[in-house]
Structure formats: structure tokens, C-alpha cells
Design a protein around this motif. Sequence first.
Motif, PDB file in Angstrom:
ATOM      1  N   LEU A 126      36.318  42.698  32.756  1.00 34.31           N
ATOM      2  CA  LEU A 126      36.745  43.013  33.896  1.00 34.31           C
ATOM      3  C   LEU A 126      35.611  42.735  35.032  1.00 34.31           C
ATOM      4  CD1 LEU A 126      38.483  46.440  33.573  1.00 34.31           C
ATOM      5  CD2 LEU A 126      39.482  44.264  33.380  1.00 34.31           C
ATOM      6  N   ALA A 127      34.635  42.511  34.759  1.00 38.17           N
ATOM      7  CA  ALA A 127      33.600  42.217  35.738  1.00 38.17           C
ATOM      8  C   ALA A 127      33.486  40.481  36.036  1.00 38.17           C
ATOM      9  CB  ALA A 127      32.008  42.410  35.321  1.00 38.17           C
ATOM     10  N   THR A 128      34.267  39.943  35.517  1.00 37.65           N
ATOM     11  CA  THR A 128      34.561  38.136  35.418  1.00 37.65           C
ATOM     12  C   THR A 128      35.857  37.943  35.855  1.00 37.65           C
ATOM     13  OG1 THR A 128      34.963  37.999  33.250  1.00 37.65           O
ATOM     14  CG2 THR A 128      32.588  38.178  33.861  1.00 37.65           C
ATOM     15  N   LEU A 129      36.680  38.536  36.421  1.00 35.89           N
ATOM     16  CA  LEU A 129      38.287  38.186  36.819  1.00 35.89           C
ATOM     17  C   LEU A 129      38.131  37.400  38.013  1.00 35.89           C
ATOM     18  CD1 LEU A 129      40.222  41.518  35.716  1.00 35.89           C
ATOM     19  CD2 LEU A 129      39.507  39.426  34.299  1.00 35.89           C
ATOM     20  N   ASN A 130      37.821  37.714  39.016  1.00 30.73           N
ATOM     21  CA  ASN A 130      37.897  37.106  40.368  1.00 30.73           C
ATOM     22  C   ASN A 130      37.221  37.858  41.570  1.00 30.73           C
ATOM     23  OD1 ASN A 130      40.087  38.381  42.037  1.00 30.73           O
ATOM     24  ND2 ASN A 130      41.210  37.754  40.198  1.00 30.73           N
ATOM     25  N   GLU A 131      36.943  37.321  42.650  1.00 28.30           N
ATOM     26  CA  GLU A 131      36.184  38.198  43.572  1.00 28.30           C
ATOM     27  C   GLU A 131      36.875  39.195  44.478  1.00 28.30           C
ATOM     28  OE1 GLU A 131      34.927  35.592  46.793  1.00 28.30           O
ATOM     29  OE2 GLU A 131      36.738  34.752  47.487  1.00 28.30           O
ATOM     30  N   TYR A 132      38.339  39.197  44.208  1.00 26.85           N
ATOM     31  CA  TYR A 132      39.132  40.149  44.729  1.00 26.85           C
ATOM     32  C   TYR A 132      39.229  41.446  43.691  1.00 26.85           C
ATOM     33  CZ  TYR A 132      40.503  37.301  48.676  1.00 26.85           C
ATOM     34  OH  TYR A 132      40.444  36.318  49.953  1.00 26.85           O
ATOM     35  N   PHE A 133      38.910  41.417  42.550  1.00 23.48           N
ATOM     36  CA  PHE A 133      38.792  42.289  41.423  1.00 23.48           C
ATOM     37  C   PHE A 133      37.499  43.189  41.542  1.00 23.48           C
ATOM     38  CE2 PHE A 133      39.114  44.835  37.706  1.00 23.48           C
ATOM     39  CZ  PHE A 133      40.235  45.139  37.833  1.00 23.48           C
TER      40      PHE A 133
END
Length: 372
Positions: A126-133
Amino acid sequence: MKKLLVGLALLQTALAGPVLAKDYTIGAAFPMSGPNAEYGQVFSSAANLAAEHINADKKLSGKLSVIYEDSQGLPAQGVIAANKLMNVSKVPYVLSAFTGVSKAIAPIGARTKTVMVNGGGVGPDLATLNEYFWNVIPLANFEVTAIVPFLVKEKGFKRIALIYVDDPLGQAVLTDLTKEVKAAGGAVVGSFSIPTTAQQFSGVAARVRDTKPDAVYIATYGNQQVQLVKQLRDNGVSQPLASYSAMSLPSVLNLPEAKGLYYTSQLLTLDKNDPLVKRVEEDYKKKHGKEPNMYVLNYYNAVLTFAELAAALEKAGKPVTGENLLAQRKATKSFQFVGAKVSFADDGTVKSPIQINQIVGDGTSKVVVAGK
């Protein structure tokens, strides 16, 4: 004449006073029904309290409200919920939960430039999904890393059996636990996956007994974890149990069979003299008759983060959009959460020390290791 008209128009604008207050709506994709509904009740109670406090303090020019869509804790239903919030209601900020749901909805947020904030799922990716997450909860790799040396070295539990739910969370825990137990000098003597919908575990219990473990680590959530703990004990698995922060729910803390279970959570320094801590604890207990747990604080902090960012954007005269919220978060050095002053890493994750707790048996737990 033309100059006179322009002057009158400017005067009229000045006399009109400040811009009208703007109300804000944020969304939440929570499990509000099904076997994981207890989480949705806890998460939403926190978000609602935060919105109530923000409105009472007039942190924003208008009123803040939270709308909910039911994810049921399932990825497919989560996508439906997220689409309603992002594409129909067009909220700029969505609270998320559960690793599988979060991974499923993250692309929608990236595409619509909607900020998503997770305070419940702990899958490391979950730390690598995208900058909006973003994540306001420590992820499972930090929890596993903290508890394994305690189990293997301090408690002497060299042989660990693992029961994990067959989804992204469980698979991540399998990888991390296997690696960390070996590094600590122990061994995972058996790893047993269970379907997300399973509720009968006598067969799993028999297989766990056969491995003769020193302790059993559980990686699942919701009503399934309650049934699993009960049936392990009913079927002769008497060894100590361990798990992660999902075990902090009231249904587990009040379970007689869960007495003695070790679980991790983020380290909280709840100074009773801190006005914010005192307010949240007192108001939550007044409304719900119990102390706020870690999930309550996570989602309270998630809503508070929106208010802080939106207030800064209002002050700068910028619209409160997902893009601007992201830029403002990157420009903000730190945030005052309940119990801690924190900053976000570049990947949008708040990293926190981990504490180890043990269930006492009367609906509460005690801290046995104050920070790892």
C-alpha cells in the motif's frame, strides 16, 4: 461616466464583504454491512467525531460532512463504492480501508486525481500504489518486524505456525513473517491459508496441532478472526497466539478465548494533559461508552488532515481539489495528530514506532513493549 461606473462597481464589491462560506464533502469506502461491518462502525464513528470537532472549531469557511459508500470489505464492491464517491459525488478526498479494497480503488483515485487515505489496511505494498494514495497507519512489514524478535528471542517461541487469509494482506504477511522468523533464529513450521469467506476451522486447527508449534500467528480480520480464535481453542490449540493491529476490535478484546493474545499496533503517547487527546477521549467515550482504539485515532487523524490541508488552501485562495491537497501535503512539514506529531514520507506513508500489546481478558489490553 465610465470611470464613475467602474468606481461604483468596485465599491459595491468591497461592501459585499467576504466570499460566501464553502461547504465541503469528503467520502469513505467502508464495510458498512457483512462480516466486516464492525470495522465500518468503528471507522465511521471516528470520521464523524472528527467532522463534528472541525465544524465546532470553524476550521473551514463552511461545514464539513462525510458521505459513506459500503465496500463490504471486498475489492469488487469497493470499486463500486469508490466510483460513486469519485465519479458521481466527485469528492476530492476518500477514506479507504482493507488492503484488497485499497489496491482495487487506487487506480480510480489516480485517474480522477482524488486523494485516498487508508487508516486500516496494512499490506506493505500500500506504500507503492500512487502519489494520491496515503497511509496514516503503519503497514504490516513494520508490525511483523517488531513482534518477531519479541516472540522468538524474548519469549523463546522458536517454532511459529502461521494461519493467513488468502488475499494480498495474508500473502504479504506470509512473506515477511517467514523472512523475519528465520532471521531471528526460529522457523515457520507450518503456514495455512484460509479463504476470505471461511468460518469453519476445525480442519486447520488439526493441521496446526500436528506441527507442534510454540506459538501461532494469525493474519486475518473481521468476524473471521473471532471464529478462528474460538475454534483454535475449542479444538485443542493451546499455544500462545499472536497477530497484528486488527485484533484491537472490541469483539476480540471481549473474547475469553483471546486472553493472552499478543498483537502489535502503532505506538501512542496519549498525554491526558494534551487538550486534543483529552477532547477526543472524553467525547468518544461520551458518545460510544468506551475508549477510542487505534483505528478510531487513525480515521480521526485522516479527517483532521483534510481539514488542515483545506484550511491552508483556503488561506492561499486555492480551490480544494485532489491535486491541490496533494501539493499542500508535500509542502507541509508536519501534522499534529492525536497522540503524535508526524510527517509524511515521500511515498505518502506515516511511519510510526510499534508497540506490542497483550489482551487482558476484560475487554482491554495492556502494553508489554512500549516501542519497537
